[in-house]
Design a protein around this motif. Structure first.
Motif, PDB file in Angstrom:
ATOM      1  N   LEU A 249       0.730  -1.314   0.099  1.00 45.32           N
ATOM      2  CA  LEU A 249       0.060   0.128   0.187  1.00 45.32           C
ATOM      3  C   LEU A 249       0.793   1.282  -0.037  1.00 45.32           C
ATOM      4  O   LEU A 249       0.410   2.235  -0.597  1.00 45.32           O
ATOM      5  CB  LEU A 249      -1.004   0.102   1.282  1.00 45.32           C
ATOM      6  N   PHE A 262      -7.861   4.126  -2.968  1.00 45.86           N
ATOM      7  CA  PHE A 262      -8.151   3.047  -2.098  1.00 45.86           C
ATOM      8  C   PHE A 262      -9.641   2.961  -1.730  1.00 45.86           C
ATOM      9  O   PHE A 262     -10.088   4.071  -1.360  1.00 45.86           O
ATOM     10  CB  PHE A 262      -7.203   3.019  -0.985  1.00 45.86           C
ATOM     11  N   ASN A 264     -12.154   0.314   0.739  1.00 44.36           N
ATOM     12  CA  ASN A 264     -12.363  -0.678   1.883  1.00 44.36           C
ATOM     13  C   ASN A 264     -13.553  -1.707   1.431  1.00 44.36           C
ATOM     14  O   ASN A 264     -14.581  -1.063   1.140  1.00 44.36           O
ATOM     15  CB  ASN A 264     -12.381  -0.129   3.050  1.00 44.36           C
ATOM     16  N   ILE A 301      -8.342  -4.455   0.491  1.00 45.74           N
ATOM     17  CA  ILE A 301      -8.413  -3.048   0.217  1.00 45.74           C
ATOM     18  C   ILE A 301      -8.216  -3.335  -1.247  1.00 45.74           C
ATOM     19  O   ILE A 301      -7.300  -3.719  -1.785  1.00 45.74           O
ATOM     20  CB  ILE A 301      -7.308  -2.434   0.759  1.00 45.74           C
ATOM     21  N   ALA A 303      -7.526  -1.180  -4.974  1.00 44.08           N
ATOM     22  CA  ALA A 303      -6.761  -0.225  -5.406  1.00 44.08           C
ATOM     23  C   ALA A 303      -7.096   0.086  -6.942  1.00 44.08           C
ATOM     24  O   ALA A 303      -6.834  -0.896  -7.641  1.00 44.08           O
ATOM     25  CB  ALA A 303      -5.509  -0.069  -4.982  1.00 44.08           C
ATOM     26  N   THR A 382      -0.702  -5.475   4.529  1.00 46.62           N
ATOM     27  CA  THR A 382      -0.711  -4.399   3.484  1.00 46.62           C
ATOM     28  C   THR A 382      -0.166  -4.882   2.123  1.00 46.62           C
ATOM     29  O   THR A 382       0.247  -3.710   1.282  1.00 46.62           O
ATOM     30  CB  THR A 382      -0.252  -3.054   3.943  1.00 46.62           C
ATOM     31  N   ARG A 384       0.433  -6.451  -1.706  1.00 47.17           N
ATOM     32  CA  ARG A 384      -0.489  -6.915  -2.619  1.00 47.17           C
ATOM     33  C   ARG A 384      -0.743  -8.289  -2.777  1.00 47.17           C
ATOM     34  O   ARG A 384       0.133  -9.200  -2.767  1.00 47.17           O
ATOM     35  CB  ARG A 384       0.294  -6.339  -4.070  1.00 47.17           C
TER      36      ARG A 384
END
Length: 386
Positions: A249, A262, A264, A301, A303, A382, A384
């Motif tokens: 992130l 981002f 959630n 999350i 992105a 956090t 990927r």
């Protein structure tokens, strides 16, 4: 054992490093100050001959400290540093075969451009004929021949920076170290100097190690970028790889203008949808369903780059399962494209749309994601998901 055949041991086996291939090697390098502050953690990189490596990150991340350790201006607390096949941890800066370009130019005000460039060779008592040849060659490369008899106060900021580069070039070092050399220049001049640095690197075919907090400089100059945060290396990759596939992130939010958006939410229990906190469902691609099969029912999350959010009718028709209502805060018309700043489920969203006319005073607009360009990150690590 010759230095060119140095063997470094690790926990698992022995690794022979090819010093004919690499100009700089940092192996498990740490910096801890006497007060206990740990500035750099386990820095590892092998820099090939002719690479342009950019250390990037926010202020205080450890990038300048790393550069200063390579230069010999900071002591290495632990680990090994090799330059041109030699371990240089305990070697004086003048013996490391490096040249440094500083942020504030550090030119001698009472000397001409010629004598500023020649100074380091003069104190080394290099033959005057060779000094002249080196200075003239550097001056021709940098376009400084007409200014050789001027003093720094008679030069523009860009010209002073070129003199600082010239002073480094005449030393003919193995490695050029550049510490935020463009940060004192205005925006237009920075763009010009970026181009000049790229051309200079191509002409010299030397190894550059460059520090900046400006991610645009990192993307445009680097053959590889090292992103750092709080003393840790976050990712080392080519500009394209880092832009397309950020490791975590932090990198996703740091690299790219505008930064990544981002969102959630969680993966639906059937593994087919991303359920945003707003309640909106976005259909996953088949590849994403396979990627996220272990995250069914779990928070993630999502992105997206701003350019992968669209508002045109063709995109909305093509992506009916990834549409959402974007609450518009304000827009910026920038000629070739428009930036839309808004909210989606209470979270900030920036869309970069290629609209040739201003959108006007709109409060809400239908938008869609290109789901093929979406990344998902683990909430706890956090990192990927891949």
């Amino acid at each position: 054992m010759e230095e060119k055949d140095v063997i470094l041991e690790n926990e698992n086996d022995e690794q022979v490093l090819d010093f004919d291939k690499y100009d700089v090697i940092l192996k498990d390098v740490n910096k801890v100050y006497p007060n206990g502050f740990h500035a750099v953690y386990d820095f590892n990189i092998e820099i090939e001959k002719g690479e342009f490596i950019v250390l990037a990150g926010p202020s205080g991340c450890g990038k300048s400290t790393t550069l200063r350790m390579v230069a010999g201006l900071e002591e290495i607390s632990s680990g090994d540093l090799y330059i041109n096949g030699k371990r240089v941890n305990d070697m004086a800066p003048k013996d490391r075969d490096i040249a440094m370009v500083f942020q504030n130019y550090a030119l001698y005000a009472h000397m001409t451009v010629y004598h500023n460039m020649a100074f380091s060779l003069t104190i080394r008592k290099v033959d005057p004929v060779e000094i002249h040849q080196r200075v003239m060659k550097a001056a021709e490369i940098l376009g400084l021949v007409p200014y050789l008899n001027r003093k720094p106060k008679e030069l523009s900021g860009g010209q002073r920076q070129r003199v600082a580069c010239g002073r480094a070039i005449v030393r003919d070092p193995v490695v050029f170290l550049l510490d935020e050399p463009l940060s004192n220049l205005d925006a237009k001049l920075r763009g010009t100097m970026r181009k000049e640095l790229m051309l200079l690197h191509d002409r010299l075919n030397s190894t550059f190690l460059y520090v900046t907090h400006d991610q645009i400089e990192a993307l445009t100059l680097a053959s590889r970028i090292v992103v750092m945060n709080e003393g840790y290396v976050q990712q080392i990759a080519s500009p394209k790889e880092m832009f397309d596939n950020p490791e975590n992130l932090f990198v996703a939010g740091f690299i790219g203008t505008p930064p990544m958006n981002f969102a959630n939410g969680l993966i639906s229990t059937d593994g087919k949808y991303f359920e945003h906190i707003s309640g909106c469902k976005l259909k996953l691609t088949k590849a994403q369903m396979e990627l996220l099969k272990d995250y069914a029912g779990k928070k993630v999350i999502m992105a997206s780059r701003s350019e992968y959010i669209a508002i045109d009718d063709a995109s909305l028709k093509e992506n009916p399962d990834s549409t959402f209502d974007l609450e518009v805060d304000y827009t910026e018309f920038l000629g070739a494209y428009t930036l839309i700043y808004g909210f989606y489920g209470g979270e900030n969203v920036i869309a970069k749309v290629y609209a040739r006319k201003p959108l006007g005073d709109v409060k809400s607009i239908k938008a869609c994601y290109d789901m093929n360009k979406i990344h998902f990150f683990d909430v706890e690590t956090t990192n990927r998901i891949r």
